[in-house]
Design an enzyme around this catalytic site. Structure first.
Site, PDB file in Angstrom:
ATOM      1  N   GLN A 124       0.655  -1.073  -0.009  1.00 17.06           N
ATOM      2  CA  GLN A 124       0.023  -0.033   0.142  1.00 17.06           C
ATOM      3  C   GLN A 124       0.898   1.421  -0.239  1.00 17.06           C
ATOM      4  O   GLN A 124       1.841   0.975   1.427  1.00 17.06           O
ATOM      5  CB  GLN A 124      -0.346   0.184   0.914  1.00 17.06           C
ATOM      6  CG  GLN A 124      -1.970   0.885   1.045  1.00 17.06           C
ATOM      7  CD  GLN A 124      -2.593   0.793   2.452  1.00 17.06           C
ATOM      8  OE1 GLN A 124      -3.138  -0.237   3.184  1.00 17.06           O
ATOM      9  NE2 GLN A 124      -3.556   2.331   3.361  1.00 17.06           N
ATOM     10  N   GLY A 125       0.482   1.496  -1.290  1.00 11.34           N
ATOM     11  CA  GLY A 125       1.756   3.402  -1.199  1.00 11.34           C
ATOM     12  C   GLY A 125       1.201   4.511  -1.426  1.00 11.34           C
ATOM     13  O   GLY A 125       0.416   5.326  -1.926  1.00 11.34           O
ATOM     14  N   SER A 127       1.625   6.796   2.376  1.00 12.77           N
ATOM     15  CA  SER A 127       1.998   7.546   3.291  1.00 12.77           C
ATOM     16  C   SER A 127       3.394   8.195   2.907  1.00 12.77           C
ATOM     17  O   SER A 127       4.048   7.276   1.508  1.00 12.77           O
ATOM     18  CB  SER A 127       2.800   6.766   4.594  1.00 12.77           C
ATOM     19  OG  SER A 127       1.850   6.108   5.209  1.00 12.77           O
ATOM     20  N   SER A 159       4.667  -1.018   4.262  1.00  7.40           N
ATOM     21  CA  SER A 159       5.156  -2.048   4.511  1.00  7.40           C
ATOM     22  C   SER A 159       5.167  -3.262   3.623  1.00  7.40           C
ATOM     23  O   SER A 159       4.490  -4.122   2.161  1.00  7.40           O
ATOM     24  CB  SER A 159       3.782  -2.991   5.542  1.00  7.40           C
ATOM     25  OG  SER A 159       4.142  -1.946   6.688  1.00  7.40           O
ATOM     26  N   GLU A 242      -9.291  -1.550   7.803  1.00 12.15           N
ATOM     27  CA  GLU A 242      -8.430  -1.896   8.280  1.00 12.15           C
ATOM     28  C   GLU A 242      -8.346  -1.521  10.156  1.00 12.15           C
ATOM     29  O   GLU A 242      -7.580  -1.792  10.763  1.00 12.15           O
ATOM     30  CB  GLU A 242      -7.252  -0.762   7.448  1.00 12.15           C
ATOM     31  CG  GLU A 242      -5.599  -1.178   7.887  1.00 12.15           C
ATOM     32  CD  GLU A 242      -4.814   0.525   7.212  1.00 12.15           C
ATOM     33  OE1 GLU A 242      -3.588  -0.499   7.200  1.00 12.15           O
ATOM     34  OE2 GLU A 242      -5.012   0.869   6.319  1.00 12.15           O
TER      35      GLU A 242
END
Length: 380
Positions: A124-125, A127, A159, A242
């Site tokens: 997941q891009g 931040s 992550s 989430e």
């Protein structure tokens, strides 16, 4: 405490599903992590094992690789895993639902079955160095050139990107539009020219987090998820899954520790100071509030309500509950226990300290609640 965590309009077959899953777990126990095996590699083996039993994507339509059941069915499986201290259902559910809501039919048919099966590993891009908790402040730019974009910028805290093949990437596509309406989402292959993945090794030796450097990366228009400007609502859909403690299995996990603290408080009432007994009581209150709120949020989703800034409330409640629980546990249980069987408990305490940072800091969540939920004016 977690045998019947949901009590609102449960499907008649929910208990049957729980029994089926428990029987499957007995016959297919959690695999052992191999020596020196990276955590994401181990979790991917677990993902494959769960998928082989039909326990991934229960609430995803059959035509996209799921089982076509309800959100409550998937929540029940997450709850069962939390109750037996197993790793949760692979954390792709929030990405899958983002694709379900915003992806084209072609994208759903192509991407979702492989995501659910574990054939494609996603990260997941979201931040960035200057926009970790406040996504609206991101500076990564996707400039359109006809049928494609060039993306330039940097992502941070991504992550396990080094073990992933695809990234759900957010980038700004309209510099003139308001911040929340100028972000778009893309399914970016990480082997694309111009993408550099750099792991960040923590003091613990773990390299969970990565930096992504995007140097004029070419992304096709067909790789955009949703319309231009859909990135913000897509992100809110993602974090709503989430941050719901029922989706992640945290409810049952917390419930086991709360019950253990209550039992210890009864057995050691004469030994524990009143202040510590009060802390245990506060843990119970935090837990019950979180359970009630998670049920409410799940009911809203089942009724078709669109995810919004209210998910910031979920994040704050989970953070408060988790941190207080583990802080109290360290005070209640003897140090020799923490060095023995409960060494994992000490590790959970250490990791809980990050809960007020990852997924958006508590300060940012309070700002979002103040401005976008309560409508309070900004301070001068």
């Amino acid at each position: 405490m977690t045998d019947t965590p949901l009590d609102f309009g449960d499907p008649a077959d929910l208990d049957q599903l729980r029994h089926q899953f428990r029987a499957w777990l007995s016959a297919h126990p959690l695999p052992q992590r191999l020596p020196d095996e990276p955590v994401p590699v181990f979790l991917h083996r677990w993902h494959r094992q769960l998928y082989s039993g039909g326990w991934v994507g229960l609430d995803v339509p059959v035509r996209y690789g799921g089982r076509g059941l309800s959100a409550l069915h998937q929540v029940a499986i997450s709850d069962e895993l939390g109750a037996c201290h197993a790793p949760g259902v692979p954390r792709i559910g929030y990405l899958a639902h983002a694709l379900l809501e915003f992806g084209s039919e072609e994208q759903r048919l192509r991407l979702l079955p492989r995501m659910l099966a574990g054939d494609d590993v996603w990260c997941q891009g979201f931040s960035e160095p200057g926009a970790g908790s406040d996504l609206a402040g991101m500076s990564t730019i996707a400039t359109r050139h006809g049928d494609h974009y060039t993306v330039r910028g940097q992502k941070l805290w991504t992550s396990y990107a080094q073990y992933s093949g695809l990234c759900l990437l957010l980038a700004r596509t309209d510099r003139s539009a308001p911040a929340h309406r100028s972000i778009s989402a893309f399914a970016l292959p990480l082997d694309r020219a111009g993408v550099t993945v750099r792991p960040l090794r923590a003091a613990s030796g773990d390299d969970e987090f990565c930096e992504l450097f995007l140097d004029d990366v070419r992304v096709a228009q067909a790789e955009r998820i949703g319309a231009e400007g859909d990135g913000w609502p897509l992100a809110m859909t993602t974090v709503s899954y989430e941050r719901n403690a029922l989706d992640t299995g945290h409810i049952s996990k917390y419930g086991l520790l709360v019950e253990r603290l209550r039992r210890t408080a009864r057995e050691r009432r004469g030994d524990l100071p009143d202040g510590l007994l009060s802390e245990i009581g506060r843990c119970f209150v935090d837990y019950e509030v979180l359970v009630a709120h998670a049920r409410r949020r799940t009911a809203e989703r089942l009724s078709g309500q669109v995810a919004g800034p209210e998910s910031s409330i979920d994040k704050l409640l989970m953070t408060t509950t988790e941190q207080r629980l583990y802080e109290t546990a360290l005070k209640v249980f003897p140090a020799e226990q923490l060095r023995g069987e409960d060494g994992e408990l000490f590790g959970e305490y250490l990791y809980s300290r990050a809960a007020s940072v990852y997924g958006g800091t508590s300060q940012i969540q309070r700002n979002i609640i103040a401005k976008r939920v309560l409508g309070l004016p900004s301070g001068n």
